[in-house]
Motif scaffolding. Structure first.
Motif, PDB file in Angstrom:
ATOM      1  N   LEU A 447       0.824  -1.204   0.000  1.00  0.00           N
ATOM      2  CA  LEU A 447       0.000   0.000   0.000  1.00  0.00           C
ATOM      3  C   LEU A 447       0.860   1.256   0.000  1.00  0.00           C
ATOM      4  O   LEU A 447       0.552   2.245  -0.681  1.00  0.00           O
ATOM      5  N   LYS A 448       1.960   1.239   0.763  1.00  0.00           N
ATOM      6  CA  LYS A 448       2.863   2.399   0.779  1.00  0.00           C
ATOM      7  C   LYS A 448       3.480   2.621  -0.601  1.00  0.00           C
ATOM      8  O   LYS A 448       3.627   3.767  -1.055  1.00  0.00           O
ATOM      9  N   TYR A 449       3.818   1.541  -1.267  1.00  0.00           N
ATOM     10  CA  TYR A 449       4.371   1.630  -2.626  1.00  0.00           C
ATOM     11  C   TYR A 449       3.342   2.211  -3.589  1.00  0.00           C
ATOM     12  O   TYR A 449       3.665   3.112  -4.388  1.00  0.00           O
ATOM     13  N   LEU A 450       2.109   1.734  -3.529  1.00  0.00           N
ATOM     14  CA  LEU A 450       1.057   2.244  -4.416  1.00  0.00           C
ATOM     15  C   LEU A 450       0.857   3.742  -4.211  1.00  0.00           C
ATOM     16  O   LEU A 450       0.724   4.506  -5.177  1.00  0.00           O
ATOM     17  N   SER A 497      -2.240  10.034   0.712  1.00  0.00           N
ATOM     18  CA  SER A 497      -2.828   9.358   1.862  1.00  0.00           C
ATOM     19  C   SER A 497      -1.754   9.188   2.924  1.00  0.00           C
ATOM     20  O   SER A 497      -0.572   8.993   2.607  1.00  0.00           O
ATOM     21  N   GLY A 498      -2.156   9.249   4.180  1.00  0.00           N
ATOM     22  CA  GLY A 498      -1.240   8.972   5.263  1.00  0.00           C
ATOM     23  C   GLY A 498      -1.039   7.471   5.430  1.00  0.00           C
ATOM     24  O   GLY A 498      -1.956   6.677   5.177  1.00  0.00           O
ATOM     25  N   THR A 499       0.156   7.071   5.837  1.00  0.00           N
ATOM     26  CA  THR A 499       0.446   5.661   6.106  1.00  0.00           C
ATOM     27  C   THR A 499       1.177   5.589   7.449  1.00  0.00           C
ATOM     28  O   THR A 499       1.188   6.549   8.206  1.00  0.00           O
ATOM     29  N   ALA A 516       1.790  -0.053  22.467  1.00  0.00           N
ATOM     30  CA  ALA A 516       2.472  -0.366  21.208  1.00  0.00           C
ATOM     31  C   ALA A 516       2.485   0.873  20.324  1.00  0.00           C
ATOM     32  O   ALA A 516       1.469   1.570  20.205  1.00  0.00           O
ATOM     33  N   SER A 517       3.643   1.151  19.702  1.00  0.00           N
ATOM     34  CA  SER A 517       3.814   2.390  18.942  1.00  0.00           C
ATOM     35  C   SER A 517       4.049   2.127  17.468  1.00  0.00           C
ATOM     36  O   SER A 517       4.658   1.123  17.091  1.00  0.00           O
ATOM     37  N   LEU A 518       3.581   3.057  16.650  1.00  0.00           N
ATOM     38  CA  LEU A 518       3.836   3.099  15.220  1.00  0.00           C
ATOM     39  C   LEU A 518       4.245   4.520  14.857  1.00  0.00           C
ATOM     40  O   LEU A 518       3.785   5.488  15.479  1.00  0.00           O
ATOM     41  N   THR A 519       5.079   4.652  13.844  1.00  0.00           N
ATOM     42  CA  THR A 519       5.450   5.977  13.339  1.00  0.00           C
ATOM     43  C   THR A 519       4.579   6.307  12.135  1.00  0.00           C
ATOM     44  O   THR A 519       4.506   5.523  11.184  1.00  0.00           O
ATOM     45  N   LEU A 520       3.913   7.448  12.175  1.00  0.00           N
ATOM     46  CA  LEU A 520       3.044   7.865  11.078  1.00  0.00           C
ATOM     47  C   LEU A 520       3.863   8.494   9.955  1.00  0.00           C
ATOM     48  O   LEU A 520       4.811   9.236  10.198  1.00  0.00           O
ATOM     49  N   ASN A 521       3.501   8.187   8.733  1.00  0.00           N
ATOM     50  CA  ASN A 521       4.012   8.872   7.544  1.00  0.00           C
ATOM     51  C   ASN A 521       2.874   9.774   7.053  1.00  0.00           C
ATOM     52  O   ASN A 521       1.980   9.318   6.352  1.00  0.00           O
ATOM     53  N   LEU A 522       2.895  11.030   7.424  1.00  0.00           N
ATOM     54  CA  LEU A 522       1.761  11.914   7.151  1.00  0.00           C
ATOM     55  C   LEU A 522       1.619  12.259   5.673  1.00  0.00           C
ATOM     56  O   LEU A 522       0.513  12.526   5.194  1.00  0.00           O
ATOM     57  N   ASN A 523       2.731  12.315   4.951  1.00  0.00           N
ATOM     58  CA  ASN A 523       2.679  12.603   3.514  1.00  0.00           C
ATOM     59  C   ASN A 523       1.908  13.883   3.200  1.00  0.00           C
ATOM     60  O   ASN A 523       1.151  13.952   2.225  1.00  0.00           O
ATOM     61  N   GLY A 524       2.079  14.893   4.045  1.00  0.00           N
ATOM     62  CA  GLY A 524       1.418  16.174   3.800  1.00  0.00           C
ATOM     63  C   GLY A 524       0.011  16.264   4.349  1.00  0.00           C
ATOM     64  O   GLY A 524      -0.632  17.312   4.221  1.00  0.00           O
ATOM     65  N   TRP A 582      -5.730   4.402   7.095  1.00  0.00           N
ATOM     66  CA  TRP A 582      -4.699   3.369   7.229  1.00  0.00           C
ATOM     67  C   TRP A 582      -5.193   2.325   8.237  1.00  0.00           C
ATOM     68  O   TRP A 582      -5.393   2.623   9.414  1.00  0.00           O
ATOM     69  N   GLU A 583      -5.406   1.104   7.765  1.00  0.00           N
ATOM     70  CA  GLU A 583      -5.903   0.038   8.625  1.00  0.00           C
ATOM     71  C   GLU A 583      -4.757  -0.608   9.396  1.00  0.00           C
ATOM     72  O   GLU A 583      -3.710  -0.935   8.825  1.00  0.00           O
ATOM     73  N   ILE A 584      -4.954  -0.792  10.695  1.00  0.00           N
ATOM     74  CA  ILE A 584      -3.948  -1.399  11.571  1.00  0.00           C
ATOM     75  C   ILE A 584      -4.553  -2.649  12.193  1.00  0.00           C
ATOM     76  O   ILE A 584      -5.570  -2.576  12.908  1.00  0.00           O
ATOM     77  N   SER A 585      -3.959  -3.798  11.908  1.00  0.00           N
ATOM     78  CA  SER A 585      -4.452  -5.059  12.439  1.00  0.00           C
ATOM     79  C   SER A 585      -3.843  -5.313  13.821  1.00  0.00           C
ATOM     80  O   SER A 585      -2.624  -5.206  13.997  1.00  0.00           O
TER      81      SER A 585
END
Length: 695
Positions: A447-450, A497-499, A516-524, A582-585
């Motif tokens: 999804l990030k690649y797309l 889209s944000g990832t 539990a932590s994740l780093t957001l890629n806001l992409n603007g 962004w879906e998080i399982s």
């Protein structure tokens, strides 16, 4: 729709855009037209004539009266602030002499109505179409603007009827083709349309693809096996009629259509270096017949000389020469048939459709020599190879993957687009994303690649045509195999889209939970919050945000995981100011357990309890530490080619292809899982016999 607006003003010049002086003559005229319009979208063409002194560097600005937005521009870079748009010259058209005209265009979105702008400015001042004058009192300093791709609301993409008139140049034609879709593994299949697993193409299929927002369709055709012997090489009438039928259906549905010679490139054309006369005779006979057959079709039919040209035992530098000869011959033969072919857009590939700079330079030289305004360049893009097939540890959308993407697109932009030559990315995807081989590419990384491909292509004015051999659209049901994948791809046509660093949070089955932590890629974009089951989660209680670090609290994870059974227990959505959530399982998993096994090099399966986890990759090393198995330059083996997990069967299969390059003795395998767990396993080969056990 046509609007002519005259500008009367002193033109501002210089880096700070200040007035030149009283002696400078100024003024201009703007001709704004919309040669095509469809529900929710339109194509606009803008011509600006300079009626004053020569200028070097221009900006044309206007305000949309009906809330329209620019989605893709060519021959200029556009920025927006609300309804105001500023179009800035490209490097190749910045100079504008007295009485000279510059043209640029764009695709746009609209809702409700599409009234044209009524006033324009050139370098910050308004005008009436006569030379001379003074700055408009309403002119204000150009505001700080944000590139339109990051702020443009996503339009509703609906089927577009046949335009009443066609775009006026090659750049506009290719821009209007965005986005595109390949009818892959169909008419290019060998020996016939259904040989590679796809059903017969129907008009309903084409109508469905069109309704999903695709504006062009590439129809690859392998002609080999469907034409007769020398000297005429007559195409089988039934096969030609079937190709015509699908082309005509596509045109009737409103598509731009790109038709080519496809696997002929390696079925017979690759012998060109040693059998030039025979190959050229066949190539010419085919294009003579095809050009004549399609001569009077709509100008929305585009012809591509040959797919992925390649030549046996030939250095690339010599291959460039052979491609140049075939491309030039193709253009000459198509143009000579007259009719619509005299001005039809023709698409020329590089050697291997590669985006390496020497290949691009060779094609640029060919296009310059042809001096034909209706030519486009094409390359293919399947990403950084280790990531595209999952080898050498290429499991993630990493900085290497990103750099490969940016560098490739920058090269084609500087070589062609900045010289007013449009580019079609005639095929793109990842080589190993395939519903028949699950697990090779992790979904979130894909999804990030797309998202990135869509953004980097859009901001550079590149038209993309996704390769779909059935891995995206199920042609039997007319449903996308993964609706979320399609949603990300579609969103990328108009917005970011944000990832995040991952779309998975792994929890143990037992014991206390921690945040539990994740780093957001806001992409603007800006983060808007988390949702689960249609309800918003509570910031501070269920999650925290520190900069771009999103943390799910232990209490929220405990509630979401429930009984913590192995596998996906819940899915939460990170929502952003635009684009696809962004879906998080939330996944419960324990360390996988591998059992002892006995087998042969032709069939060796390791009993595996996956316990909620998913295999990412496998390493293989001999006792001396050297790499074992195929691709011995890396310890990380190619997913599927060397090993294949089967969760339902509870096994990991080591393939015959893997053992073909493993010598007798002991090999240590390290299995890497997406939770971060690593499990070591030892196999011993003796002839064709193999035994294995956990280390």
């Amino acid at each position: 729709m046509t609007v002519i607006v005259g500008l009367l003003a002193a033109i501002l010049l210089g880096g700070a855009m200040t007035a030149v002086g009283a002696a400078a003559a100024a003024g201009c005229r703007v001709d704004y037209t919309t040669p095509a319009q469809w529900p929710g979208g339109f194509t606009a063409d803008v011509k600006v004539t300079n009626l004053g002194d020569p200028i070097n560097g221009w900006q044309v600005a206007w305000t949309f009266p009906s809330g329209q937005r620019v989605t893709q521009a060519w021959n200029a870079t556009t920025t927006t602030s609300g309804d105001r748009v500023v179009a800035t010259a490209a490097s190749y058209n910045a100079a504008l002499a007295t009485s000279a005209t510059v043209s640029f265009g764009f695709n746009g979105s609209w809702t409700g109505s599409n009234a044209p702008p009524t006033a324009f400015t050139l370098n910050g001042v308004a005008c009436t179409g006569q030379p001379g004058g003074s700055p408009s009192p309403t002119t204000s300093p150009t505001p700080s603007v944000t590139p339109s791709p990051s702020v443009t609301p996503r339009p509703t993409v609906t089927p577009r009827p046949t335009p009443t008139s066609v775009p006026l140049d090659a750049m506009a034609t290719v821009a209007a083709m965005q986005p595109g879709w390949n009818l892959g593994n169909t008419l290019d299949a060998i020996p016939d349309e259904t040989a590679w697993g796809n059903p017969l193409t129907t008009r309903e299929l084409l109508r469905h693809v069109r309704s999903e927002g695709y504006n062009s369709i590439r129809i690859p055709v392998t002609w080999n096996g469907h034409f007769g012997p020398a000297p005429d090489h007559t195409i089988d009438p039934a096969w030609l009629a079937r190709v015509e039928q699908i082309v005509d259906w596509s045109l009737d549905e409103g598509f731009y259509v790109m038709l080519n010679l496809h696997h002929d490139s390696w079925e017979w054309a690759d012998s060109y270096p040693t059998d030039e006369a025979a190959v050229l005779a066949r190539y010419r006979a085919l294009w003579d017949q095809l050009a004549t057959t399609f001569r009077d079709r709509s100008s929305r039919l585009v012809l591509e000389s040959i797919n992925e040209p390649q030549f046996t035992d030939t250095p690339d530098e010599q291959g460039d020469v052979f491609v140049q000869e075939l491309n030039a011959d193709f253009v000459e033969r198509v143009r000579s048939t007259g009719g619509g072919n005299a001005t039809r857009l023709l698409v020329l590939p590089t050697l291997h459709t590669s985006s390496e700079q020497p290949r691009l330079d060779a094609l640029a030289e060919t296009i310059e020599d042809l001096d034909d305004p209706n030519i486009a360049a094409t390359v293919h893009f399947y990403g950084w190879w280790p990531f595209s097939v999952n080898i050498a540890g290429g499991t993630r959308y990493s900085s290497e993957v990103e750099q490969d993407l940016v560098s490739s697109f920058d090269r084609v932009t500087s070589t062609f687009v900045e010289r007013d030559i449009p580019v079609v990315i005639g095929e793109w995807a990842l080589l190993a994303w395939d519903h028949t081989r699950p697990g090779i590419i992790q979904r979130g990384e894909f999804l990030k690649y797309l998202e990135a491909v869509g953004y980097h292509a859009r901001t550079r004015g590149l038209t993309t045509m996704v390769w779909d051999a059935g891995q995206f659209l199920d042609r039997s049901t007319l449903r996308w195999r993964d609706a979320g994948v399609h949603a990300m791809m579609r969103s990328s046509w108009t917005e970011r889209s944000g990832t995040a660093s991952s779309d998975q949070v792994y929890l143990p089955a037992d014991g206390a939970l921690t945040a539990a932590s994740l780093t957001l890629n806001l992409n603007g974009t800006s983060f808007q919050g988390l949702r689960h089951g249609g309800e918003d989660l509570t910031r501070g209680t269920d999650y925290t945000l520190d900069g771009d670090v999103l943390a799910l609290t232990a209490s929220a994870l405990s509630r979401l995981a429930g009984a913590r059974q192995h596998g996906v227990n819940a899915t939460v959505e990170a929502r952003f100011s635009q684009g696809v959530p962004w879906e998080i399982s939330i996944i419960t998993a324990d360390t996988p357990v591998l059992g002892a096994a006995t087998g042969t090099t032709g069939s060796f399966a390791i009993p595996t309890q996956f316990r909620g986890d998913t295999l990412a990759t496998m390493e293989a090393r001999y006792d001396d530490g050297s790499n074992a198995g195929p691709a011995s330059w890396t310890s990380y083996k190619e997913f599927w080619s060397s090993f294949r997990p089967d969760v339902d069967a509870g096994t990991i299969l080591l393939t015959p292809e893997f053992f073909n390059e493993v010598r007798d003795g002991q090999v240590t395998l390290t299995f890497h899982f997406w939770s971060g767990e690593q499990v070591t396993y030892v196999i011993t080969r003796s002839g064709t016999s193999v035994v294995g056990a956990p280390a």
